[in-house]
Design a protein around this motif. Sequence first.
Motif, PDB file in Angstrom:
ATOM      1  N   ALA A 183       0.836  -1.207   0.000  1.00 42.09           N
ATOM      2  CA  ALA A 183       0.000   0.000   0.000  1.00 42.09           C
ATOM      3  C   ALA A 183       0.867   1.251   0.000  1.00 42.09           C
ATOM      4  O   ALA A 183       0.567   2.221  -0.714  1.00 42.09           O
ATOM      5  CB  ALA A 183      -0.925  -0.015   1.216  1.00 42.09           C
ATOM      6  N   ALA A 184       1.942   1.244   0.785  1.00 44.08           N
ATOM      7  CA  ALA A 184       2.844   2.399   0.828  1.00 44.08           C
ATOM      8  C   ALA A 184       3.479   2.639  -0.542  1.00 44.08           C
ATOM      9  O   ALA A 184       3.532   3.783  -1.009  1.00 44.08           O
ATOM     10  CB  ALA A 184       3.931   2.174   1.888  1.00 44.08           C
ATOM     11  N   ASP A 185       3.922   1.584  -1.197  1.00 40.93           N
ATOM     12  CA  ASP A 185       4.509   1.714  -2.532  1.00 40.93           C
ATOM     13  C   ASP A 185       3.488   2.268  -3.527  1.00 40.93           C
ATOM     14  O   ASP A 185       3.797   3.151  -4.319  1.00 40.93           O
ATOM     15  CB  ASP A 185       5.042   0.367  -3.026  1.00 40.93           C
ATOM     16  N   ALA A 186       2.271   1.751  -3.453  1.00 40.99           N
ATOM     17  CA  ALA A 186       1.220   2.195  -4.383  1.00 40.99           C
ATOM     18  C   ALA A 186       0.852   3.662  -4.148  1.00 40.99           C
ATOM     19  O   ALA A 186       0.497   4.374  -5.093  1.00 40.99           O
ATOM     20  CB  ALA A 186      -0.022   1.315  -4.225  1.00 40.99           C
ATOM     21  N   ASN A 187       0.956   4.124  -2.897  1.00 43.39           N
ATOM     22  CA  ASN A 187       0.591   5.502  -2.572  1.00 43.39           C
ATOM     23  C   ASN A 187       1.780   6.450  -2.574  1.00 43.39           C
ATOM     24  O   ASN A 187       1.639   7.630  -2.263  1.00 43.39           O
ATOM     25  CB  ASN A 187      -0.112   5.549  -1.209  1.00 43.39           C
ATOM     26  N   GLY A 188       2.962   5.925  -2.903  1.00 44.30           N
ATOM     27  CA  GLY A 188       4.143   6.772  -3.008  1.00 44.30           C
ATOM     28  C   GLY A 188       4.617   7.341  -1.680  1.00 44.30           C
ATOM     29  O   GLY A 188       5.055   8.486  -1.620  1.00 44.30           O
TER      30      GLY A 188
ATOM     31  N   SER B 191       4.619   6.490   6.970  1.00 45.63           N
ATOM     32  CA  SER B 191       3.578   7.431   6.532  1.00 45.63           C
ATOM     33  C   SER B 191       2.284   6.705   6.194  1.00 45.63           C
ATOM     34  O   SER B 191       1.195   7.211   6.452  1.00 45.63           O
ATOM     35  CB  SER B 191       4.052   8.229   5.323  1.00 45.63           C
ATOM     36  N   GLU B 192       2.408   5.516   5.613  1.00 42.56           N
ATOM     37  CA  GLU B 192       1.212   4.723   5.286  1.00 42.56           C
ATOM     38  C   GLU B 192       0.474   4.333   6.561  1.00 42.56           C
ATOM     39  O   GLU B 192      -0.754   4.420   6.636  1.00 42.56           O
ATOM     40  CB  GLU B 192       1.600   3.490   4.488  1.00 42.56           C
TER      41      GLU B 192
END
Length: 109
Positions: free
Chosen positions: A16-21, A26-27
Amino acid sequence: MMVRMPAALRDRIKAAADANGRSQNSELIATLSAAYPADAPDSLELLEDFETAMRQGRALVKAIEPTSRTFAELLAQNMHLLSVVAREAGVDLDNPRIEVKSAAQRDEG
């Protein structure tokens, strides 16, 4: 604060963190903030969301730039070919006329 979690959950957070940059930290903050909202948005949170949106926007522009350039080049090439074909067909490109005929008119002519 140390948090123990199953590896599968950690993997989902990373995805999810990778997908949201954003970072995994932070995620987690974004996810927990959404689950436990404050009465009013925190200005730091708004700034982080803005920065994330800007990073994603810059990445998107960078990703589509080569495609846009290629599309423009292909469009220019095809416009040139279209003009060559039109000239050979006797079409005046400075004053094009398009006639729309019904099926009956096409059958007659």
